[in-house]
Design a protein around this motif. Structure first.
Motif, short mmCIF file in Angstrom:
data_model
loop_
_atom_site.label_atom_id
_atom_site.label_comp_id
_atom_site.label_asym_id
_atom_site.label_seq_id
_atom_site.Cartn_x
_atom_site.Cartn_y
_atom_site.Cartn_z
N THR A 1 23.27 1.42 -12.83
CA THR A 1 22.94 0.26 -11.99
C THR A 1 22.22 0.66 -10.70
OG1 THR A 1 25.12 0.33 -10.96
CG2 THR A 1 24.87 -1.09 -12.90
N ASP A 2 21.97 1.94 -10.51
CA ASP A 2 21.22 2.41 -9.33
C ASP A 2 19.77 2.66 -9.73
OD1 ASP A 2 23.66 2.38 -8.14
OD2 ASP A 2 23.80 4.53 -7.81
N THR A 3 18.86 2.12 -8.93
CA THR A 3 17.43 2.40 -9.11
C THR A 3 16.95 3.11 -7.85
OG1 THR A 3 17.21 0.36 -10.38
CG2 THR A 3 15.19 1.46 -9.70
N ILE A 4 16.41 4.32 -8.03
CA ILE A 4 16.06 5.18 -6.89
C ILE A 4 14.54 5.28 -6.79
CG2 ILE A 4 16.34 7.47 -5.88
CD1 ILE A 4 18.88 7.72 -7.67
N PHE A 5 14.02 4.85 -5.65
CA PHE A 5 12.59 4.92 -5.39
C PHE A 5 12.33 6.06 -4.41
CE2 PHE A 5 13.69 0.54 -6.36
CZ PHE A 5 12.76 0.19 -7.33
N ILE A 6 11.61 7.07 -4.85
CA ILE A 6 11.25 8.21 -3.99
C ILE A 6 9.88 7.94 -3.38
CG2 ILE A 6 11.03 10.71 -3.83
CD1 ILE A 6 13.75 9.88 -4.84
N VAL A 7 9.80 7.99 -2.05
CA VAL A 7 8.54 7.76 -1.34
C VAL A 7 8.38 8.79 -0.24
CG1 VAL A 7 8.61 5.26 -1.81
CG2 VAL A 7 9.59 6.15 0.32
N GLY B 1 0.80 -1.22 0.00
CA GLY B 1 0.00 0.00 0.00
C GLY B 1 0.82 1.26 0.00
N ILE B 2 2.06 1.19 -0.52
CA ILE B 2 2.96 2.34 -0.52
C ILE B 2 2.95 3.00 -1.89
CG2 ILE B 2 5.37 3.07 -0.25
CD1 ILE B 2 5.74 0.52 1.50
N ASN B 3 2.79 4.32 -1.90
CA ASN B 3 2.84 5.08 -3.15
C ASN B 3 4.26 5.49 -3.46
OD1 ASN B 3 1.66 6.69 -5.39
ND2 ASN B 3 2.49 8.40 -4.20
N ILE B 4 4.67 5.30 -4.70
CA ILE B 4 5.99 5.73 -5.14
C ILE B 4 5.85 7.10 -5.81
CG2 ILE B 4 7.97 5.21 -6.61
CD1 ILE B 4 7.18 2.26 -6.44
N THR B 5 6.47 8.11 -5.24
CA THR B 5 6.39 9.45 -5.79
C THR B 5 7.10 9.53 -7.14
OG1 THR B 5 6.42 10.35 -3.54
CG2 THR B 5 6.85 11.88 -5.34
N GLN B 6 8.26 8.88 -7.21
CA GLN B 6 9.04 8.93 -8.44
C GLN B 6 10.04 7.78 -8.45
OE1 GLN B 6 11.04 12.64 -9.05
NE2 GLN B 6 11.63 12.21 -11.14
N ILE B 7 10.35 7.29 -9.65
CA ILE B 7 11.41 6.30 -9.84
C ILE B 7 12.45 6.90 -10.78
CG2 ILE B 7 12.02 4.01 -10.68
CD1 ILE B 7 9.21 3.10 -10.11
#
Length: 226
Positions: free
Chosen positions: A197-203, A186-192
């Motif tokens: 090789t880095d994947t950044i999940f903004i929450v 149930g978490i919203n991801i603001t931006q990816i």
């Protein structure tokens, strides 16, 4: 004139629009008769005529066999990449959406900002630029571009950085796998944001620890079961 869809093709299209059902079908843990009854109305809309439950059921069985063969190899690759990945967490970030003219005004300031920032990411969209940076630098950015140049500011953000081996850039499904895990909590991801090789999940900051622990738990589980 376009040829009418076959029941098999219509069934594939319907299943591809239901990710949760697709996973169950791929794993072979569904009741084919019940699933055929469930999606039969959608299949009929696709083909434009009435179809039998048995025809949809047979299409599901064939599709299930195809999915199992295709995804077994991909899942092994995804698991291998995540087993060799590590996580980092950074708090106190802001997401700022800028108009193009505002971003141009910001350009001379960027070298200085980048020297002082713990994290700064810039993404160009079709008619805006998005900047992710430390909250401590937000005031300076505002003063540089002016309020009229800002479309939106989302503060109190955090990022979870997935640092993976180089194979992630050539392996399909890794990001989908992670985003499914996050969405299931149930978490919203603001931006990816992807950076090699880095994947950044903004929450949102309040979801940061839950996001981190969700991904970490899955990585540790995969390492144990590998």
């Amino acid at each position: 004139m376009m040829e009418p869809l076959s029941v098999a093709e219509a069934t594939r299209r319907v299943m591809n629009s239901h990710v949760s059902l697709l996973d169950a079908l791929r794993l072979g843990v569904v009741n084919y008769s019940s699933l055929a009854e469930h999606i039969k109305p959608e299949v009929e809309k696709q083909v434009g005529r009435k179809v039998s439950v048995d025809a949809v059921k047979m299409a599901l069985i064939r599709f299930s066999d195809e999915l199992s063969e295709t995804y077994e190899c991909i899942e092994k690759k995804i698991a291998d990449i995540l087993c060799r990945s590590v996580l980092e967490l950074k708090n106190d970030l802001a997401v700022v959406v800028l108009r193009p003219d505002a971003f141009i005004r910001l350009l001379p300031k960027l070298p200085g900002l980048m020297e002082r920032a713990r994290l700064i990411q810039i993404t160009q969209g079709t008619d805006t630029f998005t900047v992710v940076l430390d909250l401590t630098l937000l005031r300076e950015l505002r003063q540089t571009v002016g309020d009229r140049g800002i479309v939106e500011v989302i503060d109190d953000q955090s990022c979870i950085i997935l640092i993976s081996p180089p194979e992630i850039t050539k392996t399909p499904g890794v990001i989908s796998y992670i985003t499914h895990l996050i969405a299931s909590r149930g978490i919203n991801i603001t931006q990816i944001v992807s950076c090699h090789t880095d994947t950044i999940f903004i929450v949102n900051r309040e979801d940061a620890l839950k996001t981190y622990s969700t991904i970490e738990h899955q990585i540790l589980l995969l390492r144990k079961t590998k």
